[in-house]
Motif scaffolding. Structure first.
Motif, PDB file in Angstrom:
ATOM      1  N   LEU A 118       0.852  -1.186   0.000  1.00  0.00           N
ATOM      2  CA  LEU A 118       0.000   0.000   0.000  1.00  0.00           C
ATOM      3  C   LEU A 118       0.890   1.239   0.000  1.00  0.00           C
ATOM      4  O   LEU A 118       1.679   1.447   0.930  1.00  0.00           O
ATOM      5  CB  LEU A 118      -0.910  -0.003   1.227  1.00  0.00           C
ATOM      6  CG  LEU A 118      -2.027   1.037   1.258  1.00  0.00           C
ATOM      7  CD1 LEU A 118      -2.998   0.816   0.106  1.00  0.00           C
ATOM      8  CD2 LEU A 118      -2.777   0.975   2.588  1.00  0.00           C
ATOM      9  N   HIS A 119       0.779   2.050  -1.033  1.00  0.00           N
ATOM     10  CA  HIS A 119       1.645   3.211  -1.215  1.00  0.00           C
ATOM     11  C   HIS A 119       0.845   4.510  -1.086  1.00  0.00           C
ATOM     12  O   HIS A 119      -0.376   4.502  -1.001  1.00  0.00           O
ATOM     13  CB  HIS A 119       2.310   3.144  -2.592  1.00  0.00           C
ATOM     14  CG  HIS A 119       3.219   1.966  -2.765  1.00  0.00           C
ATOM     15  ND1 HIS A 119       4.572   2.009  -2.497  1.00  0.00           N
ATOM     16  CD2 HIS A 119       2.959   0.699  -3.171  1.00  0.00           C
ATOM     17  CE1 HIS A 119       5.115   0.828  -2.743  1.00  0.00           C
ATOM     18  NE2 HIS A 119       4.153   0.005  -3.155  1.00  0.00           N
ATOM     19  N   ASP A 120       1.586   5.636  -1.066  1.00  0.00           N
ATOM     20  CA  ASP A 120       0.999   6.983  -1.075  1.00  0.00           C
ATOM     21  C   ASP A 120       0.195   7.273   0.189  1.00  0.00           C
ATOM     22  O   ASP A 120      -0.801   8.002   0.160  1.00  0.00           O
ATOM     23  CB  ASP A 120       0.112   7.187  -2.307  1.00  0.00           C
ATOM     24  CG  ASP A 120       0.864   6.912  -3.611  1.00  0.00           C
ATOM     25  OD1 ASP A 120       2.021   7.357  -3.721  1.00  0.00           O
ATOM     26  OD2 ASP A 120       0.293   6.241  -4.494  1.00  0.00           O
ATOM     27  N   VAL A 121       0.634   6.724   1.314  1.00  0.00           N
ATOM     28  CA  VAL A 121      -0.045   6.926   2.601  1.00  0.00           C
ATOM     29  C   VAL A 121       0.586   8.110   3.326  1.00  0.00           C
ATOM     30  O   VAL A 121       1.788   8.112   3.592  1.00  0.00           O
ATOM     31  CB  VAL A 121       0.042   5.654   3.466  1.00  0.00           C
ATOM     32  CG1 VAL A 121      -0.574   5.912   4.846  1.00  0.00           C
ATOM     33  CG2 VAL A 121      -0.664   4.491   2.774  1.00  0.00           C
ATOM     34  N   ASP A 122      -0.236   9.107   3.639  1.00  0.00           N
ATOM     35  CA  ASP A 122       0.243  10.268   4.392  1.00  0.00           C
ATOM     36  C   ASP A 122       0.124  10.072   5.900  1.00  0.00           C
ATOM     37  O   ASP A 122       0.906  10.641   6.660  1.00  0.00           O
ATOM     38  CB  ASP A 122      -0.543  11.521   3.998  1.00  0.00           C
ATOM     39  CG  ASP A 122      -0.075  12.103   2.668  1.00  0.00           C
ATOM     40  OD1 ASP A 122       1.111  11.933   2.325  1.00  0.00           O
ATOM     41  OD2 ASP A 122      -0.904  12.711   1.971  1.00  0.00           O
TER      42      ASP A 122
END
Length: 211
Positions: free
Chosen positions: A34-38
């Motif tokens: 899971l990518h692009d997690v702020d």
């Protein structure tokens, strides 16, 4: 804003290509890509809402993601930097405005200590209470409603939805229920939502809706 419900208590919210993860626990399949997690919000320390492995997976692919949780999570999550939040706090995390509501987990039994728990409102729209029935005191468009737990009765689900009056409710925290049991609880939850002018939808694991 796009909401994806994973297994049990875990939600992924996406806006402008960025993601917020809520309660990645032991009843949720490993979040290994899971990518692009702020940001990651953990409402409380119970394992069905977070595990070291789940946080390690998220940190590996998102080293700059910020982890938020109550003091109990900070004490339990050894080796992870937790930004402690409590009732009334607000933070900005990428495209997500987060406000936090409530302080304590619902009572399971008098013999079991009551731990910290904080609910989260996302962008003034989606509210997820964790393991409690906190009414945030502001309008709620979409309510993630716990429907099955050792601390929960279906009458409390009915009363909670009626008190919050969301435009849309959907069930979470359902892995403790059988299929027929979930269907029964959902029917009661939906009837409660409709009685106050809203509606309810049941989401399968990994099903998404636009908010």
């Amino acid at each position: 804003m796009r909401l994806t419900k994973l297994e049990h208590a875990c939600l992924v919210v996406e806006k402008d290509g960025r993601k917020l993860v809520i309660d990645p626990g032991s009843f949720t399949a490993p979040l290994v890509d899971l990518h692009d997690v702020d940001a990651v919000v953990v409402t409380h320390e119970h394992a069905d809402h977070w595990t070291p492995d789940q946080l390690a997976h998220l940190r590996e692919t998102n080293p700059d993601a910020v982890l938020y949780g109550p003091q109990g999570v900070a004490d339990a999550a050894d080796g992870f930097e937790v930004h402690v939040v409590t009732d009334g706090d607000t933070v900005e995390a990428g495209p997500f405005s987060l406000s936090f509501h409530g302080t304590r987990h619902a009572v399971i039994h008098e013999s079991i200590p009551v731990i910290d728990n904080v609910g989260v409102m996302v962008n003034g729209s989606l509210f997820y209470p964790g393991d409690q029935f906190t009414v945030p005191g502001v309008p709620v468009e979409t309510l993630a409603t716990p429907v099955g737990a050792p601390w929960l009765k279906v009458s409390e689900v009915i009363d909670y939805v009626a008190a919050v009056k969301p435009k849309l409710a959907f069930p979470t925290h359902e892995q403790t229920l059988s299929g027929p049991g979930l269907a029964m609880h959902f029917d009661r939850m939906k009837a409660s939502a409709q009685s106050v002018g809203g509606d309810a939808v049941q989401l399968a694991a990994h099903e998404s809706i636009e908010l």
